[in-house]
Structures are given as C-alpha cells and as structure tokens.
Write a protein that holds these residues in place. Structure first.
Motif, PDB file in Angstrom:
ATOM      1  N   LYS A  38       0.813  -1.216   0.000  1.00 33.84           N
ATOM      2  CA  LYS A  38       0.000   0.000   0.000  1.00 33.84           C
ATOM      3  C   LYS A  38       0.849   1.269   0.000  1.00 33.84           C
ATOM      4  N   HIS A  39       1.935   1.235   0.731  1.00 33.30           N
ATOM      5  CA  HIS A  39       2.852   2.371   0.714  1.00 33.30           C
ATOM      6  C   HIS A  39       4.246   1.887   1.080  1.00 33.30           C
ATOM      7  N   ILE A  40       5.238   2.707   0.744  1.00 34.06           N
ATOM      8  CA  ILE A  40       6.633   2.327   0.936  1.00 34.06           C
ATOM      9  C   ILE A  40       7.441   3.505   1.473  1.00 34.06           C
ATOM     10  N   THR A  41       8.512   3.177   2.160  1.00 34.53           N
ATOM     11  CA  THR A  41       9.562   4.160   2.424  1.00 34.53           C
ATOM     12  C   THR A  41      10.816   3.689   1.696  1.00 34.53           C
ATOM     13  N   VAL A  42      11.471   4.626   1.021  1.00 31.58           N
ATOM     14  CA  VAL A  42      12.677   4.330   0.253  1.00 31.58           C
ATOM     15  C   VAL A  42      13.857   5.018   0.936  1.00 31.58           C
ATOM     16  N   HIS A  43      14.923   4.254   1.155  1.00 34.42           N
ATOM     17  CA  HIS A  43      16.091   4.737   1.873  1.00 34.42           C
ATOM     18  C   HIS A  43      17.307   4.636   0.957  1.00 34.42           C
ATOM     19  N   GLY A 209      27.389   2.640  -2.098  1.00 33.87           N
ATOM     20  CA  GLY A 209      26.097   2.999  -1.541  1.00 33.87           C
ATOM     21  C   GLY A 209      25.158   1.810  -1.437  1.00 33.87           C
ATOM     22  N   TYR A 210      23.918   2.093  -1.054  1.00 34.65           N
ATOM     23  CA  TYR A 210      22.941   1.037  -0.765  1.00 34.65           C
ATOM     24  C   TYR A 210      21.554   1.671  -0.820  1.00 34.65           C
ATOM     25  N   VAL A 211      20.603   0.932  -1.332  1.00 34.47           N
ATOM     26  CA  VAL A 211      19.206   1.377  -1.325  1.00 34.47           C
ATOM     27  C   VAL A 211      18.348   0.255  -0.750  1.00 34.47           C
ATOM     28  N   TYR A 212      17.485   0.600   0.194  1.00 29.63           N
ATOM     29  CA  TYR A 212      16.526  -0.392   0.690  1.00 29.63           C
ATOM     30  C   TYR A 212      15.142   0.224   0.773  1.00 29.63           C
ATOM     31  N   ILE A 213      14.164  -0.625   0.547  1.00 30.07           N
ATOM     32  CA  ILE A 213      12.766  -0.194   0.504  1.00 30.07           C
ATOM     33  C   ILE A 213      11.968  -1.038   1.484  1.00 30.07           C
ATOM     34  N   ILE A 214      11.206  -0.373   2.349  1.00 30.83           N
ATOM     35  CA  ILE A 214      10.316  -1.070   3.270  1.00 30.83           C
ATOM     36  C   ILE A 214       8.896  -0.970   2.714  1.00 30.83           C
ATOM     37  N   GLU A 215       8.313  -2.102   2.413  1.00 32.27           N
ATOM     38  CA  GLU A 215       6.938  -2.182   1.899  1.00 32.27           C
ATOM     39  C   GLU A 215       5.967  -2.416   3.075  1.00 32.27           C
TER      40      GLU A 215
END
Length: 218
Positions: A38-43, A209-215
């Motif tokens: 439904k929504h995500i935070t992108v880091h 670097g690094y990218v992670y996404i919390i769904e």
C-alpha cells in the motif's frame, strides 16, 4: 502509533500497522512493488569518497612518516510514497569513490562517491525523486566534505578527518578517518581513510552505496 523520522529536510511520518517486507539493492535496477503493498519508504545511501594518493620521497625524506586525510561519507535520504495504482521506481545505487592513482611527482585527489537515487513513476502521492549525494574525495593532508541529499528527509554524510599530529622524520601523526554516511552504518557509504606512506602509493576506495525499501501492507 506512527513512526516519526526527523532530519535536515523536515519530518516524515509513516504508519506502523500491518505486515512489512524489506527489499534491498546493491546495484541499479527497477523496483516493482510486491503484491498487496500500500505504501513504501525508500532509503538511499550514497557512496563514500576515495582517499588521495601519496608521492615518492627521496633522499633524506625517503623514510619520513607521512599521513593523509580522510574522505567524506555519502548522504542519506528517505522518501515516502502512497501507492494508488500502477507504480514502479528507478533505483540508482552509487559506487564508492576510487582511491587516487599514485604519481611520483604530485598528490592526486580521490574520486567522489556516486549518488544514490529513487525516481518514482505511476500512480502515487508523496515525494518525487529523492537523491543522496556521494561523499567528497580527499586530497593531501586535508579532509573532504560529506555528501548532502535532496527531495525527501535529508541527512548529510560526515566530513572525513584531517591528519592528526605531525609528519616528517620523527612524525607520529595519524591519517584521517573516513566520514560515516548520513545513515550512520559502517557497511555502506563510508568515506575512505587516508593512507600513511612516504612513497607513491594509491589511495583507498570508499564504500559503495545502498538502497533499501520497506513495503507496508494493509
């Protein structure tokens, strides 16, 4: 209860209810939400800078103690997206800055870290593009600045440290430590530490670097 993040770019609130899923990336790609998201935070964590190289000393100086400065850490940014239809995102992961190549006659600066970013596309509301900037490359005995960030909740990387103490025949100085990323972790985005050498020696490379996404699911 919401989770509240705060930083240089403002404040971001996200709901803590429902199930969650973590997706992480060490290379650039396209993100597509998993079913039920439904929504995500992108880091996004940017790459750290590389450190500078030494030059060749000869004669009476050939065994001198000579330390160099540290590189800057990568920036860090958080974005939030409510997904309302078809959605995807372009993920960019920045590499660590290269250590400078040695030259017998001149100091050379390390390379800057690469930017990490997320560009959303489709049906959503929330942030637009978010970008974390790479840390600066160090040069000589000085240090380098940390990377900034834009487009979301922003945290700057730390500056690298300059040289501590003295150099020369009886020097006891210490090379500068690389700056931490704005995320604060030790595995990604840190700037390279300075070398210690009287010779034409390559600098150290920064961390990628690094990218992670919390769904978040209902």
């Amino acid at each position: 209860m919401p989770i509240i993040f705060s930083g240089g770019g403002g404040t971001l609130s996200e709901a803590a209810s429902g199930s969650q899923n973590l997706v992480s990336y060490t290379g650039s790609t396209t993100y597509t939400p998993s079913s039920g998201t439904k929504h995500i935070t992108v880091h996004c964590i940017a790459g750290g800078g590389g450190s500078g190289s030494g030059t060749e000393l000869t004669g009476e100086q050939e065994n001198d103690h000579r330390p160099f400065g540290g590189a800057g850490g990568g920036g860090y940014v958080i974005g939030h997206y409510n997904i309302t239809g078809q959605f995807s995102g372009s993920v960019l992961v920045g590499g660590g800055g290269a250590g400078a190549q040695a030259n017998n006659h001149q100091f050379r600066a390390g390379g800057g870290g690469g930017n990490s970013a997320f560009q959303p596309s489709g049906s959503y509301n929330g942030n637009g593009q978010i970008v974390a900037n790479g840390g600066g490359g160090a040069h000589g005995t000085g240090n380098a600045g940390g990377g900034g960030a834009s487009g979301g909740l922003n945290f700057s990387g730390q500056e690298g440290e300059p040289v501590h103490g003295t150099s020369g025949e009886h020097g006891t100085g210490e090379a500068g430590v690389g700056g931490m990323s704005g995320h604060g972790g030790v595995n990604y985005g840190r700037g390279a530490g300075g070398i210690t050498s009287p010779n034409a020696t390559n600098g150290n490379g920064g961390q990628s670097g690094y990218v992670y996404i919390i769904e978040y699911r209902a």
